[in-house]
Design an enzyme around this catalytic site. Sequence first.
Site, PDB file in Angstrom:
ATOM      1  N   LYS A 160      -4.965   1.638  -2.501  1.00  0.00           N
ATOM      2  CA  LYS A 160      -4.425   2.882  -1.422  1.00  0.00           C
ATOM      3  C   LYS A 160      -4.840   4.079  -2.010  1.00  0.00           C
ATOM      4  O   LYS A 160      -4.599   4.341  -3.268  1.00  0.00           O
ATOM      5  CB  LYS A 160      -2.912   2.620  -1.420  1.00  0.00           C
ATOM      6  CG  LYS A 160      -2.271   3.563  -0.710  1.00  0.00           C
ATOM      7  CD  LYS A 160      -2.285   3.233   0.741  1.00  0.00           C
ATOM      8  CE  LYS A 160      -1.679   1.904   1.161  1.00  0.00           C
ATOM      9  NZ  LYS A 160      -1.809   1.740   2.661  1.00  0.00           N
TER      10      LYS A 160
ATOM     11  N   TYR B 100      -1.488   4.210  17.907  1.00  0.00           N
ATOM     12  CA  TYR B 100      -0.242   3.489  17.330  1.00  0.00           C
ATOM     13  C   TYR B 100       0.507   3.383  18.593  1.00  0.00           C
ATOM     14  O   TYR B 100       0.401   3.694  19.685  1.00  0.00           O
ATOM     15  CB  TYR B 100       0.152   4.431  16.182  1.00  0.00           C
ATOM     16  CG  TYR B 100       1.293   4.071  15.218  1.00  0.00           C
ATOM     17  CD1 TYR B 100       0.868   2.758  14.724  1.00  0.00           C
ATOM     18  CD2 TYR B 100       2.560   4.329  15.188  1.00  0.00           C
ATOM     19  CE1 TYR B 100       1.626   2.089  13.800  1.00  0.00           C
ATOM     20  CE2 TYR B 100       3.475   3.653  14.457  1.00  0.00           C
ATOM     21  CZ  TYR B 100       3.026   2.521  13.608  1.00  0.00           C
ATOM     22  OH  TYR B 100       3.796   1.922  12.982  1.00  0.00           O
TER      23      TYR B 100
ATOM     24  N   ARG C 182     -11.102 -11.567   4.108  1.00  0.00           N
ATOM     25  CA  ARG C 182     -12.249 -11.381   4.403  1.00  0.00           C
ATOM     26  C   ARG C 182     -13.475 -11.624   3.257  1.00  0.00           C
ATOM     27  O   ARG C 182     -13.078 -11.103   2.218  1.00  0.00           O
ATOM     28  CB  ARG C 182     -12.644 -10.135   5.319  1.00  0.00           C
ATOM     29  CG  ARG C 182     -11.781 -10.040   6.700  1.00  0.00           C
ATOM     30  CD  ARG C 182     -12.252  -8.794   7.513  1.00  0.00           C
ATOM     31  NE  ARG C 182     -11.718  -7.660   6.525  1.00  0.00           N
ATOM     32  CZ  ARG C 182     -11.843  -6.301   7.132  1.00  0.00           C
ATOM     33  NH1 ARG C 182     -12.428  -6.150   7.882  1.00  0.00           N
ATOM     34  NH2 ARG C 182     -11.241  -5.341   6.352  1.00  0.00           N
TER      35      ARG C 182
ATOM     36  N   GLY D 186     -16.422 -10.312   1.798  1.00  0.00           N
ATOM     37  CA  GLY D 186     -17.035  -9.066   1.580  1.00  0.00           C
ATOM     38  C   GLY D 186     -17.967  -9.052   0.369  1.00  0.00           C
ATOM     39  O   GLY D 186     -18.053  -9.922  -0.253  1.00  0.00           O
TER      40      GLY D 186
ATOM     41  N   PHE E 259       6.885  -7.916  14.049  1.00  0.00           N
ATOM     42  CA  PHE E 259       7.873  -7.077  13.277  1.00  0.00           C
ATOM     43  C   PHE E 259       7.144  -5.634  12.874  1.00  0.00           C
ATOM     44  O   PHE E 259       5.979  -5.760  12.888  1.00  0.00           O
ATOM     45  CB  PHE E 259       7.963  -7.768  11.813  1.00  0.00           C
ATOM     46  CG  PHE E 259       8.475  -6.814  10.690  1.00  0.00           C
ATOM     47  CD1 PHE E 259       9.922  -6.699  10.682  1.00  0.00           C
ATOM     48  CD2 PHE E 259       7.927  -6.064   9.945  1.00  0.00           C
ATOM     49  CE1 PHE E 259      10.547  -5.754   9.834  1.00  0.00           C
ATOM     50  CE2 PHE E 259       8.617  -5.385   9.210  1.00  0.00           C
ATOM     51  CZ  PHE E 259      10.021  -5.142   9.229  1.00  0.00           C
TER      52      PHE E 259
ATOM     53  N   SER F 261      -4.615  -6.667   1.278  1.00  0.00           N
ATOM     54  CA  SER F 261      -3.977  -5.195   1.796  1.00  0.00           C
ATOM     55  C   SER F 261      -2.785  -5.203   0.882  1.00  0.00           C
ATOM     56  O   SER F 261      -2.298  -5.850   0.173  1.00  0.00           O
ATOM     57  CB  SER F 261      -3.451  -5.358   3.084  1.00  0.00           C
ATOM     58  OG  SER F 261      -2.527  -6.240   3.534  1.00  0.00           O
ATOM     59  N   MET F 262      -2.275  -3.885   0.981  1.00  0.00           N
ATOM     60  CA  MET F 262      -1.027  -3.645   0.248  1.00  0.00           C
ATOM     61  C   MET F 262       0.165  -4.396   0.542  1.00  0.00           C
ATOM     62  O   MET F 262       0.922  -4.834  -0.288  1.00  0.00           O
ATOM     63  CB  MET F 262      -0.784  -2.058   0.034  1.00  0.00           C
ATOM     64  CG  MET F 262       0.212  -1.892  -0.838  1.00  0.00           C
ATOM     65  SD  MET F 262       1.059   0.041  -1.175  1.00  0.00           S
ATOM     66  CE  MET F 262      -0.588   0.614  -2.123  1.00  0.00           C
TER      67      MET F 262
ATOM     68  N   GLY G 124      -2.578  -5.787  13.858  1.00  0.00           N
ATOM     69  CA  GLY G 124      -3.534  -6.455  14.604  1.00  0.00           C
ATOM     70  C   GLY G 124      -4.810  -5.890  14.092  1.00  0.00           C
ATOM     71  O   GLY G 124      -5.551  -5.212  15.089  1.00  0.00           O
TER      72      GLY G 124
END
Length: 358
Positions: A351, A76, A200, A202, A294, A178-179, A271
């Site tokens: 999540k 991170y 993506r 899948g 950001f 994503s969330m 990323g």
Amino acid sequence: MLSQIVNSSVLRGASGFVRPFASATVVKYSSFGRPEEVLKVEKDNVPDNVGASDVLVEMIHAPIHPVDINLAEGTYGIRPKLPSVAGTEGVGIVKKVGSSVQGLKPNDYVVPVISSSIAGTWRTQGVFGEKQLQKVPSDIPTEYLSAVSINPCTALRLLDDYVQLKSGDVIIQNAASSMVGLSVIQIAKSRGVKTINVIRRGPDFDDQVQRLKGLGGDIVVDEDYVRSPEFQRLISDLPRPRLALNAVGGDSATELARVLGDNGHLVTYGGMSRRPVTIPTSHLVFRNITSHGFWLTKWLETHSQQERQAMFDTVFSLIRNKQLKLWLEKHKFSDFQGALARSQEPAKGRKIILDLQL
């Protein structure tokens, strides 16, 4: 001698008085590496008598967040001092406050706000500084409260801070399942802003498309389709996007820049591909595309308590008005390793939330 004192359930402070403590279950890491190897469930001692500006919190729920995985890996943007208690998000209830604490009282619900002092939320109890905590309302489910301080807040900042969007405007984003992506879709929908969502392909692609469209996503396509002439025909009757939100990098970010309208803004907040963001020179020179980065942690460090409160109030209002739904899956803290493994499965769509009292 210290171990003997600790085992007798008291701790001698600097002034010589004896301070009782309670035992808490925590997840710690003492080195960086593979999360399943370095994250260890341990017992920890929590002082019962808190310092003047400290708050004793009984934690209720905490999510397993990609940030938590990156921190354990050491990949991170910041590295905590080791050993460290894991977890950056969560919700708890205040049990005790120090003598100088003004803004919190016992039985208040609080969320630790992620900052350069990583919170450490994967624990049954913990002592936090008052400035690390944000008071939150009690009329929202604690599972939701545990997961609002990073992803929905990031989505709100991405939509508010770079372009003044109005009803009828269009944005495009990758990592839309994503969330953060799901939150962007719903907040944009509540404002009449249309979304083009790239995900993506899948094994659960069709289910993902259905879910995103059910939440208000206007167009949902895979990464390959964005490069096709068919995609250009699909969006031909829409205004060109004014804002592109990138959490992937690499070719995916390049394609977002290509779709942006003139004077558009590309904002990178993640990323996932671990590949650099590349924007063709012609888009920068002739189309005046602007690229931003950001990081919510930096936003929190550079904005006031009043601005932070306004951000949370907006998110809570969206939840109350049923304009923001969070997809969550709860697991017992006692099965931490199972929950951790589940959080690493691809295309789970939810999540993972730890129930810290079970």
